[in-house]
Write an enzyme that holds these catalytic residues in place. Structure first.
Site, PDB file in Angstrom:
ATOM      1  N   GLU A  16      79.624  61.660  44.306  1.00 57.60           N
ATOM      2  CA  GLU A  16      80.827  61.556  45.157  1.00 57.60           C
ATOM      3  C   GLU A  16      81.270  59.956  45.028  1.00 57.60           C
ATOM      4  O   GLU A  16      81.466  59.248  45.953  1.00 57.60           O
ATOM      5  CB  GLU A  16      80.604  62.009  46.578  1.00 57.60           C
ATOM      6  CG  GLU A  16      80.152  63.434  46.795  1.00 57.60           C
ATOM      7  CD  GLU A  16      80.524  63.821  48.517  1.00 57.60           C
ATOM      8  OE1 GLU A  16      80.697  64.967  48.628  1.00 57.60           O
ATOM      9  OE2 GLU A  16      79.694  63.247  48.909  1.00 57.60           O
ATOM     10  N   HIS A  47      78.950  56.092  48.327  1.00 57.70           N
ATOM     11  CA  HIS A  47      78.288  55.904  49.716  1.00 57.70           C
ATOM     12  C   HIS A  47      77.801  54.573  50.192  1.00 57.70           C
ATOM     13  O   HIS A  47      76.582  54.614  50.483  1.00 57.70           O
ATOM     14  CB  HIS A  47      77.400  57.123  49.838  1.00 57.70           C
ATOM     15  CG  HIS A  47      77.988  58.360  49.663  1.00 57.70           C
ATOM     16  ND1 HIS A  47      78.606  59.170  50.731  1.00 57.70           N
ATOM     17  CD2 HIS A  47      78.312  59.686  48.572  1.00 57.70           C
ATOM     18  CE1 HIS A  47      79.230  60.246  50.444  1.00 57.70           C
ATOM     19  NE2 HIS A  47      78.921  60.508  49.253  1.00 57.70           N
ATOM     20  N   ASP A  81      73.784  55.222  53.563  1.00 58.30           N
ATOM     21  CA  ASP A  81      75.095  55.818  53.440  1.00 58.30           C
ATOM     22  C   ASP A  81      76.261  54.833  53.856  1.00 58.30           C
ATOM     23  O   ASP A  81      76.019  54.109  54.479  1.00 58.30           O
ATOM     24  CB  ASP A  81      75.117  57.350  53.772  1.00 58.30           C
ATOM     25  CG  ASP A  81      75.887  58.199  52.946  1.00 58.30           C
ATOM     26  OD1 ASP A  81      77.125  58.001  52.738  1.00 58.30           O
ATOM     27  OD2 ASP A  81      75.337  59.183  52.553  1.00 58.30           O
TER      28      ASP A  81
END
Ligand code: ACM
Length: 601
Positions: A383, A320, A248
């Protein structure tokens, strides 16, 4: 300079970091956490048979099998090393705890042999559920039978739960993780323990075949022994999948031989933001990091396999990715430089869809596939702010070259390319539900996290689905009123909300419902810096999830579940696992069941 940018409270990138979709989902879920509880068939004798998850069929019998110096372990094939190894998972701690010899007989198991714990592989019809087992305990012995080793491993967990909790102290002492977290209670028994198994007849098999927990080891690094402890907890409750979130923005945790900077640079951040992301930036001034060598990860995967747990790796893309880009900025659209992030939320630093990036990701995935034999490889996909792609000549050229409509579809192109690569290597791709946007890759499995809608849509399109909605299965959300709880990301997912979760949405007709492979509880760890805290967030919510996923819907009973919990708290104490002791989300420190409705002060 970069720190100053983070401190600017109106900066767009800071807004993105602060308003991650997950935080927005938290705010939404607070309003929708369900209050209903499933009231099903009551467990007839929860104290006598405190098994979690509740078996498919359980028949109470009177009497008990008292273990004594003549008790032995008898296998259907004494020469089978596999049967010996799996029976030792129970026999070794049981010997140490009871002081009994419990030798493994050199004679094969015979029907009705006295004083025996019999373990029998009984190849059944090909259609038999490989996770099914049958357990018969009489006053003269216990016999566990299953068509596959998986069923035997699951049945052994049932025997374990029917034995006194003092057994768990030895499970802990014989484990590689015994020192990973401090035991939470003295486990020296006050009275002599009776080593007996209550007589019973059980026929068991799971309702869902995918029963998972996600552990985010990217936001915080935990030692390998702790991951093994989590695997043991999963196995105890018949969960069969550990999804490891390995990469991440804040850390890359897996050694990749071809790209050493991923862990030399990407595994370490200079500090971590203090408190919640909503505040002005104040760092803790303490470097954090760590990574798993390939040898360590191989050991973890083998440890899990021996306990019927599959480890699914997640390598996040295209978003990420800031830790990877800190190590290899040439994989970004801007060229960097970047640092491993010290804040949470959504970051706009993402992989550029260049040939260099695809070559890198394919190299990484080759090493990942060598380590993880799982059918599924998770590639994230959630995301992904598209700002850098909008501004990048390279990304725009790919859009032109491929005749793609825009950046959303560019993400689809990205995921489809990776899917082709995985399929060519005999693996299947899983991604978060954002991979639906811009068109789903042909054989992708979707993890539905922003509610169940993404899962419903994917099932309608003929794709497999794993349900992991924030308002039922996000174990990083508060499980009690925030005032009495350790700092968490937000939200509210108390134990009964997990228990009342139904993974099959009403909207799906049976043939589409069959696409729901199961569900998963997610422990994202932005606010969970220690192993003990991971346990606290996981337990006992994971037990509720295990019953949702294993037990027949009709066998589920909140009251029955609550009646069985104290036996598990004693077991977790002996294991040295932390958990939330109160069942009351509004009043920490009490063990009384709450009455609904409830509000937080
Ligand atoms: C997620 O929680 N961003 C999958």
């Amino acid at each position: 300079m970069r720190v100053a940018r983070r401190e600017g409270s109106t900066d767009y990138s800071l807004m993105l970091r602060v308003l991650s979709l997950r935080v927005l989902a938290v705010l939404f879920a607070v309003g929708c956490a369900g209050r209903s509880t499933a009231i099903g068939r009551a467990n007839p004798a929860p104290e006598r048979y405190p098994i979690v998850p509740a078996p498919r069929r359980i028949e109470a019998r009177s009497g008990e099998f008292q273990l004594d110096p003549a008790t032995r372990i008898v296998l259907s094939d004494p020469a089978s090393t596999e049967l010996r190894a799996l029976s030792e998972l129970l026999a070794a701690p049981l010997r140490a705890a009871s002081g009994l010899r419990l030798p493994v007989s050199s004679e094969p198991l015979k029907e009705g042999a006295p004083h025996a714990i019999g373990i029998r592989l009984t190849p059944g019809p090909a259609s038999a559920d490989p996770e099914s087992y049958r357990l018969v305990v009489t006053e003269s012995g216990a016999t566990l039978s299953a068509p596959k080793p998986a069923g035997l491993l699951l049945g052994l967990q049932t025997i374990r739960q029917l034995l006194p909790p003092e057994l768990e102290r030895e499970v802990r002492l014989q484990s590689p993780w015994k020192g990973a977290a401090a035991p939470t209670a003295a486990s020296t028994p006050a009275a002599p323990v009776r080593w007996a198994i209550p007589a019973v007849e059980i026929e068991d098999a799971p309702r869902f075949r995918y029963r998972g927990v996600l552990l985010d080891v990217a936001r915080y690094y935990y030692p390998p022994e702790f991951i093994e402890k989590v695997i043991d907890l999963l196995a105890l409750y018949k969960l069969n999948t550990l999804h490891l979130h390995l990469t991440d923005d804040q850390g890359w945790r897996l050694e990749i031989k071809k790209y050493p900077r991923l862990t030399q640079i990407g595994a370490w951040r200079r500090e971590t933001i203090l408190g919640q992301n909503f505040r002005p930036y104040i760092g803790d001034g303490t470097p954090h990091g760590g990574f798993y060598t390939q040898d360590q990860m191989r050991d973890i995967v083998a440890y899990a396999a021996a306990r019927h747990v599959t480890v699914i790796p997640e390598i996040e893309m295209p978003g990420h990715a800031q830790a990877a880009l800190a190590a290899y900025p040439e994989l970004s659209c801007t060229g960097g430089p970047y640092e491993v992030s010290t804040v949470w939320g959504m970051h706009e630093e993402i992989y550029c869809p260049s040939e260099r990036t695809f070559a890198f990701l394919e190299d990484v995935l080759v090493e990942v596939m060598r380590l993880f034999p799982s059918k599924y490889i998770h590639i994230g996909g959630d995301e992904v702010p598209k700002k850098q792609w909008k501004e990048s000549a390279v990304a725009q050229e790919v859009i032109r070259r491929e005749g793609i409509a825009g950046e959303e579809e560019l993400q689809s192109y990205f995921v489809r390319r990776i899917e082709r690569f995985l399929l060519a290597h005999g693996r299947r791709l899983i991604g978060w539900d954002e991979i639906l946007e811009g068109g789903l890759a042909p054989e992708a499995t979707v993890m539905s996290w922003r509610g169940t809608e993404g899962g419903i849509e994917a099932a309608r399109q003929g794709h497999d689905v794993i349900m992991t909605p924030t308002n039922r299965t996000y174990f990083d959300y508060y499980q009690g009123c925030p005032a009495g709880e350790p700092l968490a990301i937000g939200g509210f997912v108390p134990l009964d909300s997990v228990y009342a979760f139904e993974p099959i949405p009403d909207e799906l007709p049976p043939e589409q419902a069959a696409r729901v492979l199961g569900a998963q509880g997610n422990v994202w760890t932005e606010y969970i810096p220690t192993p003990a805290r991971v346990e606290y967030m996981l337990l006992p919510r994971m037990l509720a999830l295990s019953e949702v996923l294993w037990s027949p819907k009709e066998a589920r009973s909140w009251r029955g579940f609550v009646a069985r919990l104290p036996a598990h708290f004693a077991r977790l104490d002996a294991l040295g696992a932390e958990y939330r002791r109160s069942l009351n989300p509004g009043a920490p420190g009490t063990t009384a069941m709450y009455s609904l409705p409830r509000t937080c002060p």
